[in-house]
Design a protein around this motif. Structure first.
Motif, mmCIF file in Angstrom:
data_model
loop_
_atom_site.group_PDB
_atom_site.id
_atom_site.type_symbol
_atom_site.label_atom_id
_atom_site.label_comp_id
_atom_site.label_asym_id
_atom_site.label_seq_id
_atom_site.Cartn_x
_atom_site.Cartn_y
_atom_site.Cartn_z
ATOM 1 N N LYS A 191 0.842 -1.216 0.000
ATOM 2 C CA LYS A 191 0.000 0.000 0.000
ATOM 3 C C LYS A 191 0.871 1.258 0.000
ATOM 4 N N THR A 192 0.827 2.056 1.075
ATOM 5 C CA THR A 192 1.624 3.297 1.128
ATOM 6 C C THR A 192 2.865 3.146 2.015
ATOM 7 N N GLY A 193 3.229 1.916 2.313
ATOM 8 C CA GLY A 193 4.478 1.670 3.035
ATOM 9 C C GLY A 193 4.441 1.955 4.519
ATOM 10 N N GLU A 194 3.260 1.886 5.137
ATOM 11 C CA GLU A 194 3.139 2.240 6.555
ATOM 12 C C GLU A 194 3.881 1.282 7.483
ATOM 13 N N ASN A 195 4.142 0.055 7.043
ATOM 14 C CA ASN A 195 4.829 -0.915 7.910
ATOM 15 C C ASN A 195 6.342 -0.766 7.905
ATOM 16 N N ILE A 196 6.874 -0.083 6.902
ATOM 17 C CA ILE A 196 8.329 -0.041 6.728
ATOM 18 C C ILE A 196 9.033 0.606 7.917
ATOM 19 N N GLN A 197 8.355 1.522 8.590
ATOM 20 C CA GLN A 197 8.965 2.184 9.745
ATOM 21 C C GLN A 197 9.333 1.209 10.864
ATOM 22 N N TYR A 198 8.700 0.037 10.884
ATOM 23 C CA TYR A 198 8.945 -0.932 11.953
ATOM 24 C C TYR A 198 10.067 -1.914 11.621
ATOM 25 N N THR A 231 17.303 -3.630 6.431
ATOM 26 C CA THR A 231 16.448 -4.719 5.958
ATOM 27 C C THR A 231 16.431 -4.768 4.434
ATOM 28 N N GLN A 232 16.616 -5.969 3.892
ATOM 29 C CA GLN A 232 16.473 -6.186 2.452
ATOM 30 C C GLN A 232 15.002 -6.504 2.203
ATOM 31 N N LEU A 233 14.298 -5.589 1.547
ATOM 32 C CA LEU A 233 12.848 -5.686 1.446
ATOM 33 C C LEU A 233 12.391 -6.063 0.039
ATOM 34 N N ILE A 234 11.579 -7.113 -0.027
ATOM 35 C CA ILE A 234 10.939 -7.515 -1.272
ATOM 36 C C ILE A 234 9.488 -7.054 -1.210
ATOM 37 N N ARG A 280 7.719 11.511 0.960
ATOM 38 C CA ARG A 280 7.818 10.656 2.151
ATOM 39 C C ARG A 280 9.001 9.695 2.076
ATOM 40 N N SER A 281 9.770 9.737 1.003
ATOM 41 C CA SER A 281 10.815 8.729 0.781
ATOM 42 C C SER A 281 11.840 8.674 1.907
ATOM 43 N N TRP A 282 12.043 9.801 2.608
ATOM 44 C CA TRP A 282 13.017 9.804 3.706
ATOM 45 C C TRP A 282 12.609 8.840 4.819
ATOM 46 N N GLN A 283 11.314 8.542 4.925
ATOM 47 C CA GLN A 283 10.834 7.625 5.953
ATOM 48 C C GLN A 283 11.195 6.171 5.650
ATOM 49 N N PHE A 284 11.585 5.908 4.402
ATOM 50 C CA PHE A 284 11.893 4.543 3.990
ATOM 51 C C PHE A 284 13.381 4.342 3.712
ATOM 52 N N SER A 285 14.189 5.339 4.013
ATOM 53 C CA SER A 285 15.602 5.305 3.626
ATOM 54 C C SER A 285 16.438 4.320 4.444
ATOM 55 N N HIS A 286 15.895 3.806 5.539
ATOM 56 C CA HIS A 286 16.677 2.894 6.394
ATOM 57 C C HIS A 286 16.644 1.450 5.901
ATOM 58 N N VAL A 287 15.838 1.178 4.841
ATOM 59 C CA VAL A 287 15.785 -0.179 4.285
ATOM 60 C C VAL A 287 16.258 -0.142 2.829
ATOM 61 N N ASP A 288 16.605 -1.316 2.320
ATOM 62 C CA ASP A 288 17.010 -1.446 0.917
ATOM 63 C C ASP A 288 15.932 -2.215 0.165
ATOM 64 N N PHE A 289 15.439 -1.642 -0.927
ATOM 65 C CA PHE A 289 14.404 -2.295 -1.719
ATOM 66 C C PHE A 289 15.059 -3.260 -2.698
ATOM 67 N N GLU A 290 14.917 -4.524 -2.401
ATOM 68 C CA GLU A 290 15.591 -5.553 -3.193
ATOM 69 C C GLU A 290 14.901 -5.784 -4.536
ATOM 70 N N ARG A 291 13.570 -5.868 -4.520
ATOM 71 C CA ARG A 291 12.825 -6.051 -5.760
ATOM 72 C C ARG A 291 11.343 -5.800 -5.529
ATOM 73 N N HIS A 292 10.631 -5.529 -6.621
ATOM 74 C CA HIS A 292 9.188 -5.291 -6.566
ATOM 75 C C HIS A 292 8.515 -6.286 -7.501
ATOM 76 N N ILE A 293 7.645 -7.115 -6.925
ATOM 77 C CA ILE A 293 6.905 -8.099 -7.706
ATOM 78 C C ILE A 293 5.468 -7.615 -7.861
ATOM 79 N N ILE A 294 5.008 -7.534 -9.090
ATOM 80 C CA ILE A 294 3.641 -7.107 -9.360
ATOM 81 C C ILE A 294 2.712 -8.302 -9.120
ATOM 82 N N GLY A 295 1.797 -8.185 -8.156
ATOM 83 C CA GLY A 295 0.888 -9.287 -7.865
ATOM 84 C C GLY A 295 0.285 -9.166 -6.491
ATOM 85 N N ASP A 296 -0.387 -10.252 -6.061
ATOM 86 C CA ASP A 296 -1.066 -10.237 -4.769
ATOM 87 C C ASP A 296 -0.535 -11.283 -3.795
#
Length: 265
Positions: free
Chosen positions: A91-98, A103-106, A123-139
């Motif tokens: 969604k809007t990344g509300e869990n990333i702060q925790y 963290t390597q995040l998929i 809001r990108s500064w709120q997510f700067s402490h993790v590394d986005f490893e990949r984005h998979i389109i799906g559910d």
């Protein structure tokens, strides 16, 4: 020219313009309706879902506290004190702060612009402490691109209700988790049978009105038994009811009960 050909010519001559107008109007309505749906869902995500995440903050802090204690199965990540987390329905990344630093995040989400939002938005500064490893389109119901046993933790919050198949999604969660890995969940569940609220949730879901407007969300979805049967070694959960002020109280009224807990692979 045959009689049938002459008939078709006459019909087209008389009604061709009307048919063309009807088709153009139908295409226009369909286009506008799709745009309206997208705008409604976007407002829902940026409005209610964000407010709901704030109401759930205290529960999430307790839920995700044990992420700091996880030791990665990946030798490289372990040597750096990092872990790999897969989140379904970002969604809007509300869990990333925790999530712990590094963290390597998929990411698993239908939103194709999610990566840009998390990296380039205000809001990108709120997510700067993790590394986005990949984005998979799906559910999450099909994670073929993720190797078996490569993830240390999986997270879903208010997401299983939108999946094509809860059972298939849980099978994939179980598969991609490393032995001893943890599944963290906080999913809204329907009210008890026989209540007026449960009746409304059922009607809105089965008429497809709610799913159509709010990202395929099914208000009558209860993944409790599915999680219990998914094969995890240990499942711990409880139910909580979110309370507080939101700008759209009807949304909270219909999705305030939650199943919250963890499952160990």
């Amino acid at each position: 020219m045959s009689a049938s050909d002459l008939w078709l010519r006459d019909v087209f001559t008389k009604y061709g313009l009307i048919v063309m107008i009807v088709l153009l109007v139908s295409f226009w309505i369909n286009y506008k309706w799709s745009k309206v749906r997208r705008n409604i869902y976007k407002a829902y995500l940026l409005g209610f879902e964000t407010e709901c995440a704030e109401l759930a903050d205290s529960y999430k802090r307790r839920l995700f506290r044990s992420l700091d204690q996880i030791v990665s199965h990946d030798e490289t990540l372990r040597s750096m004190g990092q872990i790999r987390v897969l989140e379904i329905g970002v969604k809007t990344g509300e869990n990333i702060q925790y999530y712990p630093d590094g963290t390597q995040l998929i990411l698993v989400d239908w939103n194709r612009k999610l990566g840009n939002y998390l990296i380039s938005s205000e809001r990108s500064w709120q997510f700067s402490h993790v590394d986005f490893e990949r984005h998979i389109i799906g559910d999450g119901s099909s994670l073929k691109k993720i190797p078996t046993g490569c993830v240390d933790a999986v997270v879903t919050t208010r997401s299983l209700c939108c999946t094509t198949s809860v059972t298939d999604t849980l099978k994939e969660i179980y598969r991609v988790l490393a032995p001893g890995g943890k599944y963290f969940f906080m999913e809204h569940i329907p009210e008890t049978e026989g209540t007026f609220t449960r009746w409304i949730q059922t009607v809105l879901t089965r008429t497809n009105l709610w799913p159509l407007l709010y990202g395929d969300c099914r208000l009558d979805c209860n993944p409790n038994k599915d999680i219990e049967k998914a094969g995890f070694q240990k499942v711990m959960w409880k139910t909580v009811v979110l309370q507080g002020y939101v700008s759209h109280p009807i949304h909270l009224f219909l999705s305030r009960r939650h199943l919250i807990g963890t499952a160990i692979r």
